[in-house]
Design a protein around this motif. Structure first.
Motif, short mmCIF file in Angstrom:
data_model
loop_
_atom_site.label_atom_id
_atom_site.label_comp_id
_atom_site.label_asym_id
_atom_site.label_seq_id
_atom_site.Cartn_x
_atom_site.Cartn_y
_atom_site.Cartn_z
N ARG A 395 0.81 -1.09 0.02
CA ARG A 395 -0.28 -0.01 0.38
C ARG A 395 0.87 1.15 0.38
O ARG A 395 0.67 1.81 -0.37
CB ARG A 395 -0.90 -0.04 1.25
CG ARG A 395 -2.16 -0.97 1.35
CD ARG A 395 -2.96 -1.30 2.29
NE ARG A 395 -3.25 0.43 2.99
CZ ARG A 395 -3.96 0.28 3.96
NH1 ARG A 395 -3.52 -0.58 4.72
NH2 ARG A 395 -4.16 1.34 4.50
N ILE A 396 2.44 1.21 0.87
CA ILE A 396 2.69 2.54 0.69
C ILE A 396 3.72 2.60 -0.43
O ILE A 396 4.00 3.89 -0.96
CB ILE A 396 3.93 2.06 2.35
CG1 ILE A 396 3.53 2.23 3.23
CG2 ILE A 396 5.00 3.25 1.51
CD1 ILE A 396 4.27 1.65 4.69
N LYS A 398 2.55 2.18 -3.37
CA LYS A 398 1.06 2.32 -4.81
C LYS A 398 0.94 3.64 -4.12
O LYS A 398 0.30 4.19 -5.35
CB LYS A 398 0.01 1.29 -3.80
CG LYS A 398 -1.27 1.46 -5.20
CD LYS A 398 -2.20 0.65 -5.03
CE LYS A 398 -3.52 0.84 -5.86
NZ LYS A 398 -4.73 0.11 -5.48
N GLN A 399 1.11 4.04 -2.42
CA GLN A 399 0.77 5.74 -2.94
C GLN A 399 2.41 5.66 -3.21
O GLN A 399 1.30 7.44 -3.57
CB GLN A 399 0.84 6.16 -1.08
CG GLN A 399 -0.18 6.70 -1.06
CD GLN A 399 -0.37 7.87 0.62
OE1 GLN A 399 -1.54 6.54 0.62
NE2 GLN A 399 -0.89 8.70 1.25
N GLU A 401 3.70 5.92 -5.48
CA GLU A 401 3.55 5.94 -7.48
C GLU A 401 2.36 6.39 -7.72
O GLU A 401 2.40 7.42 -8.78
CB GLU A 401 3.18 4.51 -7.81
CG GLU A 401 4.40 3.17 -7.88
CD GLU A 401 3.57 1.90 -8.06
OE1 GLU A 401 4.60 1.49 -8.68
OE2 GLU A 401 3.14 1.40 -7.46
N GLN A 402 1.53 7.56 -6.90
CA GLN A 402 0.82 8.27 -7.12
C GLN A 402 1.28 9.47 -6.58
O GLN A 402 0.28 10.40 -7.17
CB GLN A 402 -0.50 7.92 -6.38
CG GLN A 402 -1.39 5.85 -6.61
CD GLN A 402 -2.07 6.03 -6.07
OE1 GLN A 402 -2.74 6.84 -4.78
NE2 GLN A 402 -3.47 5.20 -6.07
N LYS A 403 2.68 9.86 -6.18
CA LYS A 403 2.87 11.16 -6.48
C LYS A 403 3.13 11.60 -7.11
O LYS A 403 4.60 11.00 -8.40
CB LYS A 403 4.02 11.28 -5.27
CG LYS A 403 3.65 10.85 -3.68
CD LYS A 403 2.51 11.56 -3.35
CE LYS A 403 2.25 10.66 -1.60
NZ LYS A 403 1.42 12.43 -1.05
N TRP A 496 1.03 7.29 8.76
CA TRP A 496 0.16 6.35 7.76
C TRP A 496 -0.95 6.00 8.69
O TRP A 496 -1.01 5.93 9.83
CB TRP A 496 1.43 5.04 7.70
CG TRP A 496 0.14 4.30 6.33
CD1 TRP A 496 -0.86 3.42 6.66
CD2 TRP A 496 0.26 4.47 5.29
NE1 TRP A 496 -0.86 2.83 6.01
CE2 TRP A 496 -0.43 3.48 4.58
CE3 TRP A 496 1.28 5.32 4.57
CZ2 TRP A 496 -0.54 2.89 3.17
CZ3 TRP A 496 1.06 5.39 2.94
CH2 TRP A 496 -0.27 3.80 2.85
N PRO A 497 -2.27 6.46 8.18
CA PRO A 497 -2.36 6.35 6.71
C PRO A 497 -3.12 7.65 5.72
O PRO A 497 -3.03 8.06 5.12
CB PRO A 497 -3.89 5.07 6.22
CG PRO A 497 -4.81 5.24 7.48
CD PRO A 497 -3.89 5.58 8.25
N PRO A 499 -2.68 10.90 3.62
CA PRO A 499 -2.17 11.48 2.70
C PRO A 499 -0.39 12.43 2.56
O PRO A 499 0.55 12.11 2.08
CB PRO A 499 -2.73 12.68 2.47
CG PRO A 499 -4.78 11.92 1.97
CD PRO A 499 -4.00 11.40 3.94
N SER A 501 1.47 11.57 4.81
CA SER A 501 2.94 10.37 5.87
C SER A 501 3.98 10.49 5.07
O SER A 501 5.23 9.66 4.97
CB SER A 501 2.00 8.92 6.01
OG SER A 501 1.75 8.47 4.53
#
Length: 538
Positions: A395-396, A398-399, A401-403, A496-497, A499, A501
């Protein structure tokens, strides 16, 4: 009646010990089945799982022989199933050899009872968490025991070999010193009370043993000094030296801990196991005293050896300036208190008292069942913790990668603020004196260089510099201290979680994983801004 030749007798004895070792090995495999089929690795292991353990890998903390066996057998590779199978084989062989060394009557049920109590003990869990030292640390007890076995007969080659084996053991894991001292006192006690040797005879017999232990200690210290001289060994808590002025206080501290060690419960080592062990120890002392020749010299040696036995289990605590890392720790008690329990039941099973022997069989049977249950429960807790932590890591990533600023082809400095403890969430026992990090609270993602875990399953290696999760070993030259970074750490960072973080710049990634990490990050940036050195701004 036909006479039995010495050769035939020797073959029969050898056959008995080999069969006992094989049967003990099969029992141990049953206890460790959950770990054979679940390949999990702990905090330090990530890079070594991937690249192996070069022979010199342990030199930085003075462990010059740590990976000898791993390299000889597997070329330094940590192999699923095979590594644990081999480690258990050495552990079982060493256990059977120890029972022979203690002159336990060669009865199959007796050897299997005491042997299974040893090899299934919950203390072994410490070495299953760190895959990179499972083989090494489960094998050193066999090495130490074999060294004492060599000293049973006086011969210069056997004497030199024993010194080498003792030294290699200390160089593989220094807390082995506990076991070296403990076994020496246990052998003397058995000869004094059960064989009823005179003090003079004991001194004559064990002078060689004491010299071998002393010379190996001197050789170990010389090697440590050479490693430090050539800057191959760093100043870590493992290698720190005891200040001579601390000795009186440390002796008093250890005398208190000698008693407390029987009552302190830790993760997976609970009251039933500890109190049964204490009862066995007290009964064995009574049995030894009952069989002791009541001469003044024998009584003095008896008292000295009992104290020596207990003090030996805390030698590492005595020699280490920072006791927080070693006091009442299962990985240290594996080489100390665990063998006091085993020695105790061995004594009780050696005396000609049917009631006591049957009582020991009954206690041993329930303890073995408890040990096997504990191993299975630990495997469950660890597997749940491992899966949870790996899913969090996914999950970390994935988040991240979305940055919008993240580019996996770039190289970032990576800092993780704090840790997330998952295994203890699945461990619901509350009667613990202390939680052990290795078996319960230490995360699978490393404390130091945590990006090794996040990059392990990732296609690209996107980190060039990485530090510890506590902000204590951060190289400020690797981090541009900008107004944006100051603003983030002081006002925006959230665990976390949230945004917030994850902080990312073209050169830096910060993952705030816990509230503790947030506070440490704030403290670090405040210390940096107070320094007189100029700041770097974008």
């Amino acid at each position: 009646m036909a006479n039995t030749s010495p050769t035939s007798t020797a073959k029969t004895e050898t056959s008995f010990y080999l069969n006992s070792a094989l049967k003990l090995y099969l029992i141990s495999l049953i206890a460790y089945l959950p770990f054979l089929f679940n390949f999990m690795w702990g905090n330090h292991d990530w890079e070594w799982i991937k690249t192996g353990t070069p022979l010199k890998s342990g030199l930085f903390e003075g462990r010059f022989s740590q990976f000898i066996l791993q390299n000889v057998l597997f070329g330094g590779q940590i192999l699923p199933v095979l590594t644990l199978l081999t480690a258990l084989a050495f552990f079982c062989i060493g256990t059977i050899l120890l029972l022979k060394l203690w002159n336990i009557p060669p009865k199959t049920k007796l050897y299997l009872l005491i042997g299974a109590l040893t090899t299934t003990a919950p203390y072994t869990l410490s070495w299953l968490y760190f895959a990179f030292i499972t083989l090494s640390c489960l094998s050193w007890s066999c090495t130490v025991i074999y060294a004492y076995y060599l000293l049973e007969k006086k011969h210069i080659i056997r004497f030199i070999s024993a010194i080498i084996l003792f030294t290699l053991s200390l160089g593989g894991y220094p807390p082995v010193v506990n076991l070296i001292g403990l076994l020496l006192f246990s052998l003397i006690l058995k000869d004094l009370c059960l064989k009823k040797l005179t003090v003079t005879s004991i001194l004559r017999k064990y002078t060689t043993h004491i010299c071998a232990v002393a010379l190996s200690g001197i050789l170990f210290i010389i090697i440590q000094q050479l490693l430090k001289h050539y800057h191959l060994q760093y100043a870590t808590y493992n290698t720190a030296e005891l200040d001579i002025t601390q000795i009186p206080a440390k002796i008093a501290f250890c005398l208190q801990a000698m008693v407390q060690q029987f009552f302190i419960t830790t993760s997976f080592i609970e009251k039933f196991y500890k109190y049964c062990g204490l009862c066995l120890f007290l009964l064995s002392i009574i049995a030894l005293w009952h069989n002791l020749p009541k001469k003044l010299s024998s009584i003095c040696v008896f008292i000295f050896c009992i104290l020596g036995l207990l003090f030996s289990s805390l030698l590492t605590v005595f020699l280490t300036p920072n006791t927080a890392h070693v006091l009442y720790e299962p990985r240290i008690e594996f080489f100390g208190l665990m063998y006091i329990y085993i020695f105790s039941i061995s004594i009780l099973c050696s005396i000609p008292n049917n009631f006591m022997r049957n009582l020991c069989y009954l206690a041993g049977f329930f303890l073995i069942l408890n040990n096997i249950n504990t191993q299975a429960f630990a495997a469950k807790v660890w597997q749940l913790g491992y899966q949870s932590e790996m899913r969090l890591s996914e999950r970390i990533i994935k988040q991240l990668e979305q940055k919008p600023h993240f580019n996996p082809n770039e190289k970032y400095t990576f800092v993780q603020s704090g840790i997330s403890d998952f295994r203890s969430r699945f461990y619901h026992h509350t009667n613990l004196s202390k939680k052990d990090g290795y078996t319960l609270t230490a995360p699978y993602v490393p404390w130091h260089l945590p990006s090794k875990a996040y990059q392990f399953y990732y296609l690209k290696e996107f980190v060039s510099a990485d530090f510890d999760v506590y902000w204590s070993y951060i190289d400020e030259k690797q981090i541009a201290i900008t107004p944006t970074l100051i603003q983030y750490l002081n006002k925006q960072a959230q665990p976390w979680p949230s945004p917030n973080s994850i902080y990312i710049s073209p050169e830096l990634i910060i993952l705030t994983l816990s509230y503790d990490g947030k506070i440490r990050g704030q403290n670090w940036i405040n210390e940096q801004t107070k320094k007189s050195t100029p700041l770097f701004f974008e």
